[in-house]
Scaffold this active site. Sequence first.
Site, PDB file in Angstrom:
ATOM      1  N   SER A  58      39.685  46.566  44.854  1.00  0.00           N
ATOM      2  CA  SER A  58      39.139  47.054  46.125  1.00  0.00           C
ATOM      3  C   SER A  58      38.792  48.533  46.061  1.00  0.00           C
ATOM      4  O   SER A  58      37.961  49.017  46.839  1.00  0.00           O
ATOM      5  CB  SER A  58      40.142  46.812  47.256  1.00  0.00           C
ATOM      6  OG  SER A  58      41.354  47.519  47.012  1.00  0.00           O
ATOM      7  N   GLU A 108      43.546  34.480  40.428  1.00  0.00           N
ATOM      8  CA  GLU A 108      44.023  33.359  41.246  1.00  0.00           C
ATOM      9  C   GLU A 108      42.942  32.278  41.405  1.00  0.00           C
ATOM     10  O   GLU A 108      42.425  32.049  42.509  1.00  0.00           O
ATOM     11  CB  GLU A 108      44.525  33.868  42.602  1.00  0.00           C
ATOM     12  CG  GLU A 108      45.720  34.805  42.448  1.00  0.00           C
ATOM     13  CD  GLU A 108      46.322  35.252  43.771  1.00  0.00           C
ATOM     14  OE1 GLU A 108      45.809  34.842  44.830  1.00  0.00           O
ATOM     15  OE2 GLU A 108      47.316  36.008  43.732  1.00  0.00           O
ATOM     16  N   LEU A 132      47.458  25.074  36.063  1.00  0.00           N
ATOM     17  CA  LEU A 132      48.057  25.759  34.922  1.00  0.00           C
ATOM     18  C   LEU A 132      48.191  24.821  33.728  1.00  0.00           C
ATOM     19  O   LEU A 132      47.882  25.196  32.591  1.00  0.00           O
ATOM     20  CB  LEU A 132      49.424  26.324  35.308  1.00  0.00           C
ATOM     21  CG  LEU A 132      50.198  27.041  34.200  1.00  0.00           C
ATOM     22  CD1 LEU A 132      49.391  28.210  33.640  1.00  0.00           C
ATOM     23  CD2 LEU A 132      51.548  27.523  34.723  1.00  0.00           C
ATOM     24  N   HIS A 141      51.141  34.933  39.278  1.00  0.00           N
ATOM     25  CA  HIS A 141      51.399  35.893  40.346  1.00  0.00           C
ATOM     26  C   HIS A 141      52.559  35.423  41.214  1.00  0.00           C
ATOM     27  O   HIS A 141      52.714  34.228  41.461  1.00  0.00           O
ATOM     28  CB  HIS A 141      50.156  36.072  41.224  1.00  0.00           C
ATOM     29  CG  HIS A 141      48.981  36.639  40.497  1.00  0.00           C
ATOM     30  ND1 HIS A 141      47.776  36.889  41.104  1.00  0.00           N
ATOM     31  CD2 HIS A 141      48.821  37.042  39.197  1.00  0.00           C
ATOM     32  CE1 HIS A 141      46.929  37.393  40.229  1.00  0.00           C
ATOM     33  NE2 HIS A 141      47.545  37.482  39.054  1.00  0.00           N
ATOM     34  N   ARG A 172      52.243  38.806  56.861  1.00  0.00           N
ATOM     35  CA  ARG A 172      51.850  38.796  58.275  1.00  0.00           C
ATOM     36  C   ARG A 172      52.956  38.286  59.196  1.00  0.00           C
ATOM     37  O   ARG A 172      52.876  38.474  60.404  1.00  0.00           O
ATOM     38  CB  ARG A 172      50.588  37.953  58.454  1.00  0.00           C
ATOM     39  CG  ARG A 172      49.382  38.499  57.681  1.00  0.00           C
ATOM     40  CD  ARG A 172      48.109  37.732  58.000  1.00  0.00           C
ATOM     41  NE  ARG A 172      46.986  38.280  57.268  1.00  0.00           N
ATOM     42  CZ  ARG A 172      46.561  37.839  56.093  1.00  0.00           C
ATOM     43  NH1 ARG A 172      47.170  36.821  55.525  1.00  0.00           N
ATOM     44  NH2 ARG A 172      45.523  38.394  55.490  1.00  0.00           N
ATOM     45  N   GLU A 183      50.606  39.918  38.357  1.00  0.00           N
ATOM     46  CA  GLU A 183      50.461  40.638  39.632  1.00  0.00           C
ATOM     47  C   GLU A 183      51.646  40.236  40.496  1.00  0.00           C
ATOM     48  O   GLU A 183      51.952  39.049  40.622  1.00  0.00           O
ATOM     49  CB  GLU A 183      49.148  40.276  40.328  1.00  0.00           C
ATOM     50  CG  GLU A 183      48.953  40.951  41.675  1.00  0.00           C
ATOM     51  CD  GLU A 183      47.743  40.413  42.432  1.00  0.00           C
ATOM     52  OE1 GLU A 183      46.627  40.416  41.848  1.00  0.00           O
ATOM     53  OE2 GLU A 183      47.911  39.968  43.584  1.00  0.00           O
TER      54      GLU A 183
END
Length: 545
Positions: A70, A224, A279, A296, A303, A343
């Site tokens: 980002s 992902e 996977l 990950h 949230r 990650e």
Amino acid sequence: MKLAPLLLCALCSSGALACGTRGDRLSDGPPLNVSDPDRDRNRNLDLDLDVSAVLRRVDPRFLSVTIDASLASEERFMSLLSSLRMRTLAEALSPAFLRFGGTRQDFMLFEPQRRPDAQLAAGESCDQTLLPRWLEERLKHDWTEQKLLLMKEDLLRKYKRLRFTELTVDQLNAFANCSGLQLIFGLNALLRAPDGSWNSSNAGLLLRYCESRRYRMSWELGNEPNSFEKKAGIRVDGRQLGLDFTRLRKMMSESKLYRDAGLYGPDVGQPRDRHTDLLEGFLQTGAEAIDACTWHHYYVNGRDTSVEDFLDPEVLDTLALKTNEVLEKVKLVSPGKSVWLGETSSAYGGGAAGLSDTFVAGFMWLDKLGLGAALGLDVVMRQVLIGSGSYHLVDDNLDPLPDYWLSVLYKRLVGPEVLKIQVFSEFGRSKRVRMYLHCANRKRYRGGALALMSMNLGKKPARISVPAVVSNSTVEAFVLESERSGEEGLYSRSVKLNGEVLMMVDDKTLPDLRRRLLPPAQHLQLPAYSLAFFVLPDARAPACR
């Protein structure tokens, strides 16, 4: 007095302490009213250490970091990596991998401008590209506004295609080189040919540019892939993804510079539903192409989580369940393949504002480092050093947050050798004091030294009895507590080391991380809501010589 062992779940065999009870919750409201006797009086713990043999060794770059893609949403923000402060902060985390990737990597398109004024080339002075202060201040101000736009995109799951030039790659390479980090660049896997296979033409363009600049780096493909359908309406099965990685490996093998470079993937989300099928399919066709299998992990949804989740031992223990599932899948199809957390942080969805960037997040982070190493992970990449979200190590003003200081202490004190530790308590099932044991960092300590990672999730201090085999060693104590006391301090964005608030001296100087030297003793004190490293330099542990 007869001691009852702490319940170690499925982790006793790994030698890691991973214990906990559920029910006593913290909140923003009145003080907790709990009846658990373990929380109403001091805890007395006894350690059982095996310092005769090493359980396993992790990669020296075990604690690694990411930069979220980002940051390239507007290419000018990549210049923040030329900040002297950012380079100083990153250098303190070396040796480490630096992964550039995330959701937006699969919407990035390389469009070279072939500018004559290319940025820092390999071998040039790092001082030549430092960011002017006035420009740094402007970028930091604009970045806070940019993050709001990025957050809106994440909520709507409507992502724009990001076009980047040589500037992004040059800035990343310069930052990694000048900080002593090893760059891993995440390629766009959503570029697809009509037959569903990966369209590698744009990646080829990028590889050729990086090779022309002699940029030594490693690669990933896709972020992902289990969520491609939600993000872009494209579904890629594991078998095809493995073939795509095989194609990328072939491209790398045709390059003199990248034929021996690292390739990591598939960066799947943690096991759930079809994630495991993806996977398995990937490993069947792509295992030989990769140097390590990456996945990950996040504990909770950013949230709808709360502070009690960050202190809940049962939440922390979920890492073991997910990790063991991935390790079993990899071992079945590709035995011996290294497994990384490519990650990871506390809460997915960009983190939990007011939690993932505060003192309380350190409990999840230190526990993941200790437990992950004991379980069998070789590298853990922390999301994020800098980028959008609320789980970063460095805030929008480029000031280090509590988890940054925790990471620096880990780097300085903890070695790669994992040892066995068990904890016993007269309170039986209490799981709120968690400990992990490594050899100490041999670059700073002589052979035989031990590093004990400790955390107290409860509101009462703990008293730890040290076995006679190491009780004759002096102790270097590094105790991290919130700037504010009590439950209120869990929300603090500042941290104290042995009573002193940590902050940078200036843009090129970190503070002294002063130890507290303790004489040989039979007990250690662990304050309430604290994180600590206890180094025993004179332990003479056979496993660490």
